[in-house]
Write an enzyme that holds these catalytic residues in place. Structure first.
Site, PDB file in Angstrom:
ATOM      1  N   LYS A  56      -0.817  -6.542  -8.019  1.00  0.00           N
ATOM      2  CA  LYS A  56      -1.188  -7.730  -7.214  1.00  0.00           C
ATOM      3  C   LYS A  56      -2.621  -8.148  -7.534  1.00  0.00           C
ATOM      4  O   LYS A  56      -2.932  -9.324  -7.595  1.00  0.00           O
ATOM      5  CB  LYS A  56      -1.040  -7.369  -5.736  1.00  0.00           C
ATOM      6  CG  LYS A  56      -1.805  -8.201  -4.770  1.00  0.00           C
ATOM      7  CD  LYS A  56      -0.911  -9.212  -4.153  1.00  0.00           C
ATOM      8  CE  LYS A  56      -1.577 -10.174  -3.222  1.00  0.00           C
ATOM      9  NZ  LYS A  56      -2.853  -9.835  -2.681  1.00  0.00           N
ATOM     10  N   HIS A  96       0.841  -1.204   0.000  1.00  0.00           N
ATOM     11  CA  HIS A  96       0.000   0.000   0.000  1.00  0.00           C
ATOM     12  C   HIS A  96       0.876   1.253   0.000  1.00  0.00           C
ATOM     13  O   HIS A  96       0.601   2.225  -0.722  1.00  0.00           O
ATOM     14  CB  HIS A  96      -0.882   0.049   1.254  1.00  0.00           C
ATOM     15  CG  HIS A  96      -1.852  -1.082   1.393  1.00  0.00           C
ATOM     16  ND1 HIS A  96      -1.778  -1.995   2.405  1.00  0.00           N
ATOM     17  CD2 HIS A  96      -2.938  -1.418   0.653  1.00  0.00           C
ATOM     18  CE1 HIS A  96      -2.785  -2.857   2.295  1.00  0.00           C
ATOM     19  NE2 HIS A  96      -3.500  -2.531   1.235  1.00  0.00           N
TER      20      HIS A  96
HETATM   21  P1  AMP Z   1      -6.414  -3.723  -0.545  1.00  0.00           P
HETATM   22  O1  AMP Z   1      -6.254  -2.962   0.726  1.00  0.00           O
HETATM   23  O2  AMP Z   1      -5.991  -5.160  -0.438  1.00  0.00           O
HETATM   24  O3  AMP Z   1      -7.769  -3.536  -1.184  1.00  0.00           O
HETATM   25  O4  AMP Z   1      -5.379  -3.080  -1.560  1.00  0.00           O
HETATM   26  C1  AMP Z   1      -5.400  -1.723  -1.867  1.00  0.00           C
HETATM   27  C2  AMP Z   1      -4.500  -1.475  -3.042  1.00  0.00           C
HETATM   28  O5  AMP Z   1      -3.168  -1.887  -2.716  1.00  0.00           O
HETATM   29  C3  AMP Z   1      -4.921  -2.286  -4.280  1.00  0.00           C
HETATM   30  O6  AMP Z   1      -4.743  -1.479  -5.433  1.00  0.00           O
HETATM   31  C4  AMP Z   1      -3.959  -3.444  -4.259  1.00  0.00           C
HETATM   32  O7  AMP Z   1      -3.727  -4.010  -5.529  1.00  0.00           O
HETATM   33  C5  AMP Z   1      -2.702  -2.784  -3.718  1.00  0.00           C
HETATM   34  N1  AMP Z   1      -1.814  -3.795  -3.145  1.00  0.00           N
HETATM   35  C6  AMP Z   1      -2.146  -4.740  -2.237  1.00  0.00           C
HETATM   36  N2  AMP Z   1      -1.078  -5.535  -1.988  1.00  0.00           N
HETATM   37  C7  AMP Z   1      -0.067  -5.080  -2.767  1.00  0.00           C
HETATM   38  C8  AMP Z   1       1.279  -5.490  -2.977  1.00  0.00           C
HETATM   39  N3  AMP Z   1       1.821  -6.530  -2.335  1.00  0.00           N
HETATM   40  N4  AMP Z   1       2.041  -4.779  -3.841  1.00  0.00           N
HETATM   41  C9  AMP Z   1       1.505  -3.724  -4.509  1.00  0.00           C
HETATM   42  N5  AMP Z   1       0.245  -3.279  -4.357  1.00  0.00           N
HETATM   43  C10 AMP Z   1      -0.541  -3.958  -3.505  1.00  0.00           C
END
Ligand code: AMP
Length: 285
Positions: A153, A37
């Site tokens: 991801k 994030h």
């Molecule tokens: P989430 O909180 O899981 O909904 O993720 C929020 C954002 O962070 C989304 O755009 C995800 O794709 C991105 N994200 C989550 N994990 C990763 C990671 N390991 N590397 C890069 N971006 C990520």
């Protein structure tokens, strides 16, 4: 950093920024923030945005599994500290009823994406992308970002959001950032916090499986052969319940056959370790 919990306050904040002609970079998240994030926050700060706005909202309409929703990690205090340290300008942390005032989203409108939502995640998580599209639309209307940052991801989510933006004409540029991994290769995810120590130890096998398939393809094997090798490898670990391992076109998510061009192919995996469902993907180049 402004901590904003109400839509009306956010609207006011955005109105003032627009009045000053400030460019807004936006990072939507579900919280329990990690380096993945934070890489998006950093990308927004490095590009030509005047303000970086993050949102933290565990969106009920995108969960098709109640247990996953209820147990989704939450650590607001930690998250706020991390965002402060990164120099984020504002964080929006609404309640469910703030985002879905009528009935917590149970009867909200539906958005469909045709083939794009019938494969991979869409196949195993019915309704998931409808929920994603709804919340992203609501947030884009509120934040009016110039650029929005998403992680590779969630590759299929990136394609869905691009389609949403294109079809509904949101004036926002979607920026996709690389996957951030732990030292042992495990893709960072808020759900990793829910893994037991034994599951955490096994979790990098997902990435190893992707690498194995990638190397098989790059050394001249067909899609079918690479897939078979990868499935045989992961089958050695009965604690990992494979949901899918697919080699698809990274722009259309169409299945690939024989020996696809490395520029096109991405290997996608989803598997359960205990009750925790993890996803990951790897491009060939
Ligand atoms: P989430 O909180 O899981 O909904 O993720 C929020 C954002 O962070 C989304 O755009 C995800 O794709 C991105 N994200 C989550 N994990 C990763 C990671 N390991 N590397 C890069 N971006 C990520």
């Amino acid at each position: 950093m402004q901590i904003i919990r109400e839509k009306s306050t956010l609207r006011q904040y955005i109105k003032q920024a627009k009045h000053r002609n400030q460019k807004i970079g936006f990072v939507p998240t579900m919280g329990a923030l990690h380096e993945g994030h934070l890489s998006l926050i950093r990308a927004s700060k490095q590009e030509n945005n005047d303000l970086t706005v993050c949102s933290i909202f565990v969106n009920p309409t995108q969960f098709n599994n109640l247990d996953d929703f209820i147990n989704y990690p939450s650590q607001e205090k930690d998250d706020i500290e991390k965002l402060l340290k990164e120099g984020c300008d504002a964080v929006f942390i609404p309640t469910v009823s703030e985002m879905y005032p009528s009935d917590n989203g149970r009867h909200s409108l539906s958005i469909h994406f045709g083939k794009l939502e019938t494969v991979l995640e869409g196949k195993f998580r019915p309704g998931h992308f409808n929920g994603v599209a709804l919340i992203v639309s609501k947030l884009f209307h509120l934040v009016e970002p110039d650029k929005a940052y998403f992680g590779q991801k969630d590759l299929q989510q990136c394609l869905i959001v691009r389609k949403l933006v294109e079809d509904l004409g949101f004036p926002v540029e979607i920026v996709v950032c690389p996957i951030v991994r732990e030292n042992d290769g495990l893709a960072m995810s808020s759900r990793n916090l829910r893994l037991s120590p034994a599951e955490r130890k096994l979790a990098p096998k997902l990435y190893e499986t992707l690498l194995l398939a990638k190397n098989a393809l790059l050394s001249g094997n067909t899609v079918e052969e690479a897939q078979q090798r990868a499935c045989d490898f992961i089958a050695q670990f009965p604690e990992i319940r494979l949901e899918y391992l697919e080699i698809v076109d990274k722009y259309t998510l169409d299945s690939l056959q024989y020996r696809p061009s490395p520029e096109k192919a991405v290997i996608c995996i989803a598997a359960y370790l205990g009750k925790v469902r993890l996803i990951d993907n790897l491009t060939l180049v």
